[in-house]
Design an enzyme around this catalytic site. Structure first.
Site, short mmCIF file in Angstrom:
data_model
loop_
_atom_site.label_atom_id
_atom_site.label_comp_id
_atom_site.label_asym_id
_atom_site.label_seq_id
_atom_site.Cartn_x
_atom_site.Cartn_y
_atom_site.Cartn_z
N ASP A 238 -11.45 -4.46 1.69
CA ASP A 238 -12.19 -4.72 2.93
C ASP A 238 -13.64 -4.29 2.81
O ASP A 238 -14.11 -3.40 3.53
CB ASP A 238 -11.54 -3.97 4.10
CG ASP A 238 -10.18 -4.52 4.46
OD1 ASP A 238 -9.94 -5.70 4.19
OD2 ASP A 238 -9.36 -3.76 5.01
N HIS B 288 0.85 -1.18 0.00
CA HIS B 288 0.00 0.00 0.00
C HIS B 288 0.89 1.24 0.00
O HIS B 288 1.79 1.36 0.84
CB HIS B 288 -0.86 0.03 1.27
CG HIS B 288 -2.02 -0.90 1.24
ND1 HIS B 288 -3.21 -0.61 1.87
CD2 HIS B 288 -2.18 -2.11 0.68
CE1 HIS B 288 -4.05 -1.61 1.70
NE2 HIS B 288 -3.44 -2.54 0.98
N GLU C 260 -2.17 6.22 -0.94
CA GLU C 260 -3.62 6.41 -0.77
C GLU C 260 -3.79 7.56 0.23
O GLU C 260 -4.09 8.68 -0.14
CB GLU C 260 -4.32 5.16 -0.27
CG GLU C 260 -5.84 5.38 -0.17
CD GLU C 260 -6.59 4.22 0.49
OE1 GLU C 260 -7.79 4.10 0.22
OE2 GLU C 260 -5.99 3.47 1.28
#
Length: 243
Positions: free
Chosen positions: A186, A104, A107
């Site tokens: 998620d 990740h 973001e």
């Protein structure tokens, strides 16, 4: 005193589930999904970046006896304050063990996190990456290298990366030649499985049928399937009549 007693009364011991129990359950479920519905799966184990480097090493070492079931490692959880550089040594060990790497980055975190993921973790795919648009040199690099971004629009919305879906930059990035893909993140927390993410984009960004086909094909280009499998699925998508 009553408040103190109440505080201590609600404390409970931490229950730990053995890594073997977790991985065997997941592998069994993946096997059943393949047999019953023809769903293929590959497992990527992620480190929680808000925990320590030591914790990540512990997780990796627990996983190594089962790495026949795991193709790679990733980095997730809260970005801010936990740059990829924090886990450079863990990722180096994972690569030495033959595992693929993803992370990740970009973001909630700044474009600098994307640079670190590329240059320090040597990742094969960026999870999210939408804030890369803030750095023109980074955008040029992503386009040139065709580095995949796994964009999760509804998650971006929930986390206030964009104030509304109409402001999302996925279509701009797609039109510039970034290898963007559409994913769920998620969904039990952020809402919206993958189809709903596609629907939300199509409804608000006025995506054309050809752009949606490109996004679908990009998902296979960004995958860790074999080249032959990728070509087969991309050929099916490109031959699909959208009229």
């Amino acid at each position: 005193m009553s408040c103190i007693r109440k505080y201590f009364s609600i404390r409970k011991p931490i229950l730990r589930v053995a890594f073997e129990t977790v991985i065997n359950g997941i592998v069994r479920a993946c096997h059943e999904a393949g047999q019953q519905w023809g769903i293929s799966t590959r497992l990527i184990m992620c480190f929680l970046r808000h925990l320590s480097e030591e914790s990540a090493f512990e997780t990796l070492n627990q996983a190594l006896p089962y790495k026949e079931h795991i193709i790679g490692v990733g980095l997730d959880s809260s970005e801010l304050g936990h740059p990829p550089s924090k886990f450079e040594r863990v990722f180096a060990q994972a690569r030495a063990e033959g595992l693929l790497t993803v992370a990740h980055a970009g973001e909630e975190g700044p474009p600098e996190y994307v640079y670190e993921a590329l240059d320090l973790l040597h990742i094969r795919r960026i999870d999210h990456g939408v804030r890369a648009e803030e750095d023109e040199a980074l955008m040029a690099r992503l386009i040139k290298e065709q580095m995949p971004l796994t964009v999760c629009p509804l998650s971006n919305l929930k986390l206030k990366v964009f104030p509304e879906m109409a402001k999302h930059n996925l279509r701009r990035m797609l039109q510039r030649g970034v290898l963007v893909t559409v994913n769920s993140d998620d969904p039990a927390y952020f809402g919206g499985y993958m189809n709903r993410n596609f629907e939300a984009l199509a409804e608000t960004l006025d995506l054309s049928a050809e752009e949606i086909k490109t996004l679908c094909a990009n998902s296979f280009r960004a995958s860790f399937l074999s080249e032959a499998e990728k070509e087969e699925w991309i050929r099916k998508i490109e031959s699909f009549n959208v009229e």
